[in-house]
Design an enzyme around this catalytic site. Structure first.
Site, PDB file in Angstrom:
ATOM      1  N   ASP A 159       0.801  -1.222   0.000  1.00  0.00           N
ATOM      2  CA  ASP A 159       0.000   0.000   0.000  1.00  0.00           C
ATOM      3  C   ASP A 159       0.832   1.269   0.000  1.00  0.00           C
ATOM      4  O   ASP A 159       0.395   2.317   0.450  1.00  0.00           O
ATOM      5  CB  ASP A 159      -0.903  -0.015   1.236  1.00  0.00           C
ATOM      6  CG  ASP A 159      -0.102  -0.253   2.515  1.00  0.00           C
ATOM      7  OD1 ASP A 159       1.133  -0.076   2.476  1.00  0.00           O
ATOM      8  OD2 ASP A 159      -0.706  -0.611   3.538  1.00  0.00           O
ATOM      9  N   GLU A 163      -0.827  -8.695  -1.810  1.00  0.00           N
ATOM     10  CA  GLU A 163      -1.454  -8.137  -0.595  1.00  0.00           C
ATOM     11  C   GLU A 163      -2.635  -7.242  -0.988  1.00  0.00           C
ATOM     12  O   GLU A 163      -2.793  -6.113  -0.519  1.00  0.00           O
ATOM     13  CB  GLU A 163      -0.444  -7.363   0.264  1.00  0.00           C
ATOM     14  CG  GLU A 163      -0.830  -7.235   1.724  1.00  0.00           C
ATOM     15  CD  GLU A 163       0.225  -6.520   2.565  1.00  0.00           C
ATOM     16  OE1 GLU A 163       0.257  -5.283   2.583  1.00  0.00           O
ATOM     17  OE2 GLU A 163       1.027  -7.220   3.192  1.00  0.00           O
ATOM     18  N   GLU A 187      -2.213   5.049   3.070  1.00  0.00           N
ATOM     19  CA  GLU A 187      -2.117   3.655   2.602  1.00  0.00           C
ATOM     20  C   GLU A 187      -3.465   3.058   2.204  1.00  0.00           C
ATOM     21  O   GLU A 187      -3.547   2.261   1.277  1.00  0.00           O
ATOM     22  CB  GLU A 187      -1.448   2.793   3.675  1.00  0.00           C
ATOM     23  CG  GLU A 187       0.046   3.052   3.849  1.00  0.00           C
ATOM     24  CD  GLU A 187       0.357   4.257   4.724  1.00  0.00           C
ATOM     25  OE1 GLU A 187      -0.575   4.850   5.313  1.00  0.00           O
ATOM     26  OE2 GLU A 187       1.538   4.638   4.810  1.00  0.00           O
ATOM     27  N   HIS A 215      12.277   4.860  13.412  1.00  0.00           N
ATOM     28  CA  HIS A 215      12.189   5.096  11.959  1.00  0.00           C
ATOM     29  C   HIS A 215      12.957   6.377  11.619  1.00  0.00           C
ATOM     30  O   HIS A 215      12.899   7.346  12.378  1.00  0.00           O
ATOM     31  CB  HIS A 215      10.698   5.238  11.618  1.00  0.00           C
ATOM     32  CG  HIS A 215      10.390   5.200  10.152  1.00  0.00           C
ATOM     33  ND1 HIS A 215      10.687   6.230   9.304  1.00  0.00           N
ATOM     34  CD2 HIS A 215       9.787   4.254   9.391  1.00  0.00           C
ATOM     35  CE1 HIS A 215      10.288   5.919   8.069  1.00  0.00           C
ATOM     36  NE2 HIS A 215       9.737   4.721   8.103  1.00  0.00           N
TER      37      HIS A 215
HETATM   38  C1  UD1 Z   1       6.348   4.475   4.008  1.00  0.00           C
HETATM   39  C2  UD1 Z   1       4.974   3.974   3.546  1.00  0.00           C
HETATM   40  C3  UD1 Z   1       4.281   3.254   4.677  1.00  0.00           C
HETATM   41  C4  UD1 Z   1       5.152   2.172   5.263  1.00  0.00           C
HETATM   42  C5  UD1 Z   1       6.492   2.748   5.647  1.00  0.00           C
HETATM   43  C6  UD1 Z   1       7.393   1.622   6.095  1.00  0.00           C
HETATM   44  C7  UD1 Z   1       3.914   5.456   1.921  1.00  0.00           C
HETATM   45  C8  UD1 Z   1       2.984   6.577   1.692  1.00  0.00           C
HETATM   46  N1  UD1 Z   1       4.151   5.112   3.192  1.00  0.00           N
HETATM   47  O1  UD1 Z   1       6.133   5.449   4.995  1.00  0.00           O
HETATM   48  O2  UD1 Z   1       3.111   2.653   4.172  1.00  0.00           O
HETATM   49  O3  UD1 Z   1       4.518   1.659   6.416  1.00  0.00           O
HETATM   50  O4  UD1 Z   1       7.088   3.376   4.515  1.00  0.00           O
HETATM   51  O5  UD1 Z   1       8.455   2.059   6.847  1.00  0.00           O
HETATM   52  O6  UD1 Z   1       4.428   4.913   0.971  1.00  0.00           O
HETATM   53  N2  UD1 Z   1      13.587   8.250   5.488  1.00  0.00           N
HETATM   54  C9  UD1 Z   1      14.968   8.188   5.483  1.00  0.00           C
HETATM   55  N3  UD1 Z   1      15.569   7.020   5.120  1.00  0.00           N
HETATM   56  C10 UD1 Z   1      14.881   5.913   4.767  1.00  0.00           C
HETATM   57  C11 UD1 Z   1      13.483   5.972   4.776  1.00  0.00           C
HETATM   58  C12 UD1 Z   1      12.853   7.157   5.124  1.00  0.00           C
HETATM   59  O7  UD1 Z   1      15.638   9.154   5.813  1.00  0.00           O
HETATM   60  O8  UD1 Z   1      15.499   4.878   4.465  1.00  0.00           O
HETATM   61  C13 UD1 Z   1      12.920   9.510   5.894  1.00  0.00           C
HETATM   62  C14 UD1 Z   1      12.989  10.598   4.823  1.00  0.00           C
HETATM   63  O9  UD1 Z   1      13.090  11.858   5.454  1.00  0.00           O
HETATM   64  C15 UD1 Z   1      11.607  10.481   4.169  1.00  0.00           C
HETATM   65  C16 UD1 Z   1      10.746  10.117   5.356  1.00  0.00           C
HETATM   66  O10 UD1 Z   1      11.541   9.247   6.148  1.00  0.00           O
HETATM   67  O11 UD1 Z   1      11.235  11.697   3.577  1.00  0.00           O
HETATM   68  C17 UD1 Z   1       9.422   9.465   5.036  1.00  0.00           C
HETATM   69  O12 UD1 Z   1       9.567   8.387   4.140  1.00  0.00           O
HETATM   70  P1  UD1 Z   1       8.321   7.938   3.239  1.00  0.00           P
HETATM   71  O13 UD1 Z   1       8.720   6.792   2.410  1.00  0.00           O
HETATM   72  O14 UD1 Z   1       7.738   9.120   2.550  1.00  0.00           O
HETATM   73  O15 UD1 Z   1       7.223   7.510   4.274  1.00  0.00           O
HETATM   74  P2  UD1 Z   1       7.245   6.487   5.448  1.00  0.00           P
HETATM   75  O16 UD1 Z   1       6.669   7.194   6.629  1.00  0.00           O
HETATM   76  O17 UD1 Z   1       8.562   5.841   5.573  1.00  0.00           O
HETATM   77  N1  UDP Z   2      11.346  -4.327  10.883  1.00  0.00           N
HETATM   78  C1  UDP Z   2      12.721  -4.567  10.934  1.00  0.00           C
HETATM   79  N2  UDP Z   2      13.506  -3.771  11.733  1.00  0.00           N
HETATM   80  C2  UDP Z   2      12.991  -2.768  12.489  1.00  0.00           C
HETATM   81  C3  UDP Z   2      11.605  -2.507  12.428  1.00  0.00           C
HETATM   82  C4  UDP Z   2      10.816  -3.301  11.607  1.00  0.00           C
HETATM   83  O1  UDP Z   2      13.222  -5.487  10.282  1.00  0.00           O
HETATM   84  O2  UDP Z   2      13.761  -2.090  13.201  1.00  0.00           O
HETATM   85  C5  UDP Z   2      10.523  -5.137   9.985  1.00  0.00           C
HETATM   86  C6  UDP Z   2       9.342  -5.827  10.640  1.00  0.00           C
HETATM   87  O3  UDP Z   2       9.716  -7.117  11.087  1.00  0.00           O
HETATM   88  C7  UDP Z   2       8.304  -5.885   9.533  1.00  0.00           C
HETATM   89  C8  UDP Z   2       8.608  -4.659   8.709  1.00  0.00           C
HETATM   90  O4  UDP Z   2       9.921  -4.246   9.060  1.00  0.00           O
HETATM   91  O5  UDP Z   2       8.502  -6.992   8.699  1.00  0.00           O
HETATM   92  C9  UDP Z   2       7.602  -3.589   9.013  1.00  0.00           C
HETATM   93  O6  UDP Z   2       8.004  -2.409   8.445  1.00  0.00           O
HETATM   94  P1  UDP Z   2       7.302  -1.027   8.791  1.00  0.00           P
HETATM   95  O7  UDP Z   2       6.770  -1.064  10.182  1.00  0.00           O
HETATM   96  O8  UDP Z   2       8.287   0.021   8.437  1.00  0.00           O
HETATM   97  O9  UDP Z   2       6.140  -0.960   7.719  1.00  0.00           O
HETATM   98  P2  UDP Z   2       4.620  -1.448   7.697  1.00  0.00           P
HETATM   99  O10 UDP Z   2       4.598  -2.914   7.914  1.00  0.00           O
HETATM  100  O11 UDP Z   2       3.918  -0.681   8.783  1.00  0.00           O
HETATM  101  O12 UDP Z   2       4.152  -1.030   6.362  1.00  0.00           O
END
Ligand code: UD1
Ligand code: UDP
Length: 398
Positions: A95, A117, A131, A240
């Site tokens: 999603d 999914e 999402e 995160h």
């Molecule tokens: C995204 C997904 C969410 C998922 C999550 C998993 C969307 C809209 N959301 O959310 O469904 O649950 O990923 O973790 O697609 N950033 C870094 N390094 C990284 C990743 C992220 O610095 O490796 C920071 C950046 O500032 C980025 C921000 O996190 O702008 C947000 O990342 P983004 O992919 O937009 O959304 P998530 O909240 O990670």
């Molecule tokens: N996960 C991981 N390390 C972490 C946190 C999460 O490997 O420090 C794994 C977790 O086991 C799961 C996935 O990342 O499989 C979930 O990712 P996230 O919560 O970012 O996304 P969501 O599932 O909410 O989309």
């Protein structure tokens, strides 16, 4: 068959990895793996553990990226890539903005789309945001709808999707989990912190957009109150990298001596913490699926969920971001023990990727996942309630 796999974020990498390996080990398929790098460090960590080697990187990540910027860059770059590579099929998972946008690019290029999914619904466009919208949109243009559970398939049928396009496979995330638990069992995995004897461990993950600001602050306050009430409790929070999450976690939690804030853990390390934890507090979709499969209960830091199966099985509970409710339910779990009587895995059995490959090759599925509701229906003549219906009724009563 030339299949293009799209991966953008951490959960996509985890959930696509088993399918990547299943497709690549079958000469029927030619596989192109495209990462968008919607995530960067989070993604690389998972690709390297699962030995997924991308062919193309669209390199879209920007610090504090907006959804619109992200959507535009992925759409333009994916469009160009698909025009050049012309795969027979594009596979997107889940999603995320990557899944929605690469799927849309495939539609514009008139290339078939498979949605892994499919059919998950919270029935609330604001939660999880964005999402819920993303997954509904991907379903609209998918030719193959791989529903992880019967409940997800039922949601799709109710929305009018053709039965012939829906396949109940289980979630590929459980394929990945079983792979990792096997490695953890063989190699062992130390916890990322030292715990004094007799202490209890809580694992926290929280990163959802709809909780940014007040919701996340309330979660932190609940954690601090829990620590006050339970002097032997220690909290591990892999934070995160999103600055909206980092800033709040640092400000409210960093100074506490029994809170351990750390960088996101690599997958087997995280799975071992899940297995060792006495309490799991999370707003993650994937963790809601993994915890029950490891015999763990989970408190879900959300008002609603598109994964009602754990709630129906009595192994997950929605506590939202209400500090009083979080403290009360977490204390009860710490008192009564977190383990389920038996391990239940409503989300998969480890064979989802195998089933998806079978559908790509033959167009059908001999043994789908989780047909218990339909068997019961056939036996009793009483239509089975879908997990979503049951959960919504229960929530309405609360
Ligand atoms: C995204 C997904 C969410 C998922 C999550 C998993 C969307 C809209 N959301 O959310 O469904 O649950 O990923 O973790 O697609 N950033 C870094 N390094 C990284 C990743 C992220 O610095 O490796 C920071 C950046 O500032 C980025 C921000 O996190 O702008 C947000 O990342 P983004 O992919 O937009 O959304 P998530 O909240 O990670
Ligand atoms: N996960 C991981 N390390 C972490 C946190 C999460 O490997 O420090 C794994 C977790 O086991 C799961 C996935 O990342 O499989 C979930 O990712 P996230 O919560 O970012 O996304 P969501 O599932 O909410 O989309």
């Amino acid at each position: 068959m030339h299949v293009l796999l799209a991966i953008g974020t951490r959960p996509e990498a985890i959930k696509v990895a088993p399918l990547y390996h299943a497709l690549r080990s079958d000469p029927f398929f030619r596989v192109t793996t495209c990462i968008t790098s919607q995530h960067r460090e989070l993604l690389q960590q998972m690709l390297s553990f699962f030995d997924v080697r991308p062919d193309v990187d669209l390199q879209v990540m920007q610090p504090r990226q907006t959804l619109a910027d992200l959507t535009c860059s992925v759409l333009q770059r994916a469009d160009k890539l698909l025009a050049e590579t012309r795969p027979d099929l594009v596979v997107v998972q889940g999603d995320t903005t990557t899944a929605f946008t690469v799927g849309l690019a495939a539609l514009y290029q008139r290339i078939k789309v498979a949605h892994v999914e499919a059919g998950l619904r919270s029935f609330d466009l604001q939660q999880p945001f964005p999402e819920e919208a993303n997954r509904r949109l991907v379903d609209v243009f998918a030719d193959y709808l791989f529903a992880p559970t019967d409940g997800a398939a039922e949601n799709l049928r109710k929305e009018g999707y053709k039965d012939s396009a829906i396949f109940v496979t289980g979630n590929t995330g459980i394929d990945a989990l079983l792979l990792a638990t096997d490695i953890v069992r063989k190699q062992g995995h130390a916890l990322p912190m030292n715990l004094p004897a007799g202490s209890k461990l809580a694992l926290l993950t929280a990163h959802r957009r709809e909780s940014f600001g007040d919701g996340l602050i309330r979660i932190c306050q609940a954690v601090l109150r829990l620590l006050d009430q339970h002097p032997n409790l220690h909290v591990l929070y892999p934070v995160h990298p999103n600055p909206n999450v980092q800033e709040v976690a640092q400000k409210y939690l960093a100074a506490h001596p029994r809170i351990y804030l750390c960088a996101p853990l690599e997958y087997p390390g995280f799975v071992s913490v899940l297995a060792a934890a006495d309490l799991i507090l999370t707003d993650s979709g994937g963790v809601q699926e993994e915890a029950p499969a490891l015999g763990k209960r989970v408190l879900v830091l959300r008002e609603t969920t598109e994964r009602p199966e754990g709630i129906d099985a009595g192994v997950a509970e929605l506590v939202g971001t209400d500090a009083d409710l979080i403290v009360a339910r977490a204390s009860a779990l710490l008192r009564d023990g977190d383990s389920q009587r038996t391990v239940v895995s409503p989300y998969g059995d480890g064979r989802a990727s195998q089933r998806i490959v079978e559908v790509f090759k033959t167009g059908s599925l001999r043994d789908s996942f989780c047909v218990s509701d339909r068997k019961e229906e056939a036996k009793t003549g009483v239509p089975a309630q879908s997990p979503n219906e049951r959960t919504n009724k229960r929530l309405a009563r609360r």
